[in-house]
Structures are given as C-alpha cells and as structure tokens.
Design a protein around this motif. Structure first.
Motif, mmCIF file in Angstrom:
data_model
loop_
_atom_site.group_PDB
_atom_site.id
_atom_site.type_symbol
_atom_site.label_atom_id
_atom_site.label_comp_id
_atom_site.label_asym_id
_atom_site.label_seq_id
_atom_site.Cartn_x
_atom_site.Cartn_y
_atom_site.Cartn_z
ATOM 1 N N PRO A 1 6.311 -1.762 3.036
ATOM 2 C CA PRO A 1 5.405 -1.704 2.083
ATOM 3 C C PRO A 1 5.878 -2.625 0.816
ATOM 4 C CG PRO A 1 5.511 0.388 2.548
ATOM 5 C CD PRO A 1 6.635 0.010 3.331
ATOM 6 N N ALA B 1 1.196 -3.437 -5.739
ATOM 7 C CA ALA B 1 1.744 -1.910 -5.189
ATOM 8 C C ALA B 1 0.653 -0.949 -5.415
ATOM 9 C CB ALA B 1 2.925 -1.480 -6.200
ATOM 10 N N ALA B 2 -0.201 -0.844 -6.377
ATOM 11 C CA ALA B 2 -1.145 0.067 -6.665
ATOM 12 C C ALA B 2 -2.200 -0.007 -5.526
ATOM 13 C CB ALA B 2 -1.784 -0.180 -7.920
ATOM 14 N N THR C 1 -3.408 3.078 1.517
ATOM 15 C CA THR C 1 -2.660 3.922 2.408
ATOM 16 C C THR C 1 -2.954 5.400 2.092
ATOM 17 O OG1 THR C 1 -0.888 2.371 2.331
ATOM 18 C CG2 THR C 1 -0.341 4.701 2.923
ATOM 19 N N ALA C 2 -3.199 5.709 0.806
ATOM 20 C CA ALA C 2 -3.624 6.991 0.569
ATOM 21 C C ALA C 2 -5.120 7.398 1.166
ATOM 22 C CB ALA C 2 -3.474 7.332 -0.956
ATOM 23 N N VAL D 1 -1.761 -1.333 -2.324
ATOM 24 C CA VAL D 1 -1.362 -1.041 -1.154
ATOM 25 C C VAL D 1 -1.123 0.705 -1.187
ATOM 26 C CG1 VAL D 1 1.014 -1.050 0.195
ATOM 27 C CG2 VAL D 1 0.293 -3.076 -0.712
ATOM 28 N N ASP D 2 -0.671 1.164 -2.240
ATOM 29 C CA ASP D 2 -0.806 2.698 -2.326
ATOM 30 C C ASP D 2 -2.145 3.160 -2.407
ATOM 31 O OD1 ASP D 2 2.287 2.481 -2.724
ATOM 32 O OD2 ASP D 2 1.872 3.072 -4.817
ATOM 33 N N ALA D 3 -3.051 2.781 -2.758
ATOM 34 C CA ALA D 3 -4.261 3.400 -2.769
ATOM 35 C C ALA D 3 -5.074 3.098 -1.491
ATOM 36 C CB ALA D 3 -5.295 2.521 -3.812
#
Length: 85
Positions: A48, A67-68, A74-75, A70-72
């Motif tokens: 990541p 980062a937000a 993925t989630a 990528v995280d969003a």
C-alpha cells in the motif's frame, strides 16, 4: 499486504476504469481509472505505501488524499466480498 480477487469475481478493464462482476450475486461494480490503477497494483503484490506514492506522483495529490483513496477502495471492495486482504 496481499490482495486477491474473490474466486467468484471476474474483472475486466474498460476504457474508463475497470468492471468487477460478483458472479454469486450477479452484481457489477465499476471502478474509475485511478481505482483501477490502485487495484491492479495491489493485486500485483505492491505494498500500500508504494501504491500511495504512485498515486501521489501520477495525480499530484497529497499523501493524505492518496492514502484515503487506497484505504477507501480496499475497504469498499473487501466489504462487498470482491477481494480478500
């Protein structure tokens, strides 16, 4: 982090991103071009942190924004059972 598509999921690149088909539910999920870039990188085994750097450079966004994103993504994908992390 290792990410794989669910066994019941097929993915196709399209002109403006990527489409994922959840064959169990008969539902399609559309991923925009930046999401497709993120997803391809993670499925290919990128970490990541490396994907975040790539997004920062390609789209000239802050580390926090990358980062937000990528995280969003993925989630969202894991929450819908499309990928395993």
């Amino acid at each position: 982090m290792s990410m794989t598509l669910g066994k019941h999921v097929s993915a196709s690149d399209v002109e403006d991103g990527m489409v994922l088909l959840d064959e169990r539910k008969g539902r399609y999920f559309k991923v925009n071009p930046s999401g497709a870039l993120i997803l391809h990188a993670l499925l290919d085994g990128s970490e990541p942190a490396d994907v975040i750097k790539m997004i920062m450079e390609r789209y000239e966004v802050s580390q926090e924004r990358a980062a937000a994103d990528v995280d969003a993504l993925t989630a969202e994908l894991s929450g819908n059972g499309l990928v395993t992390v």
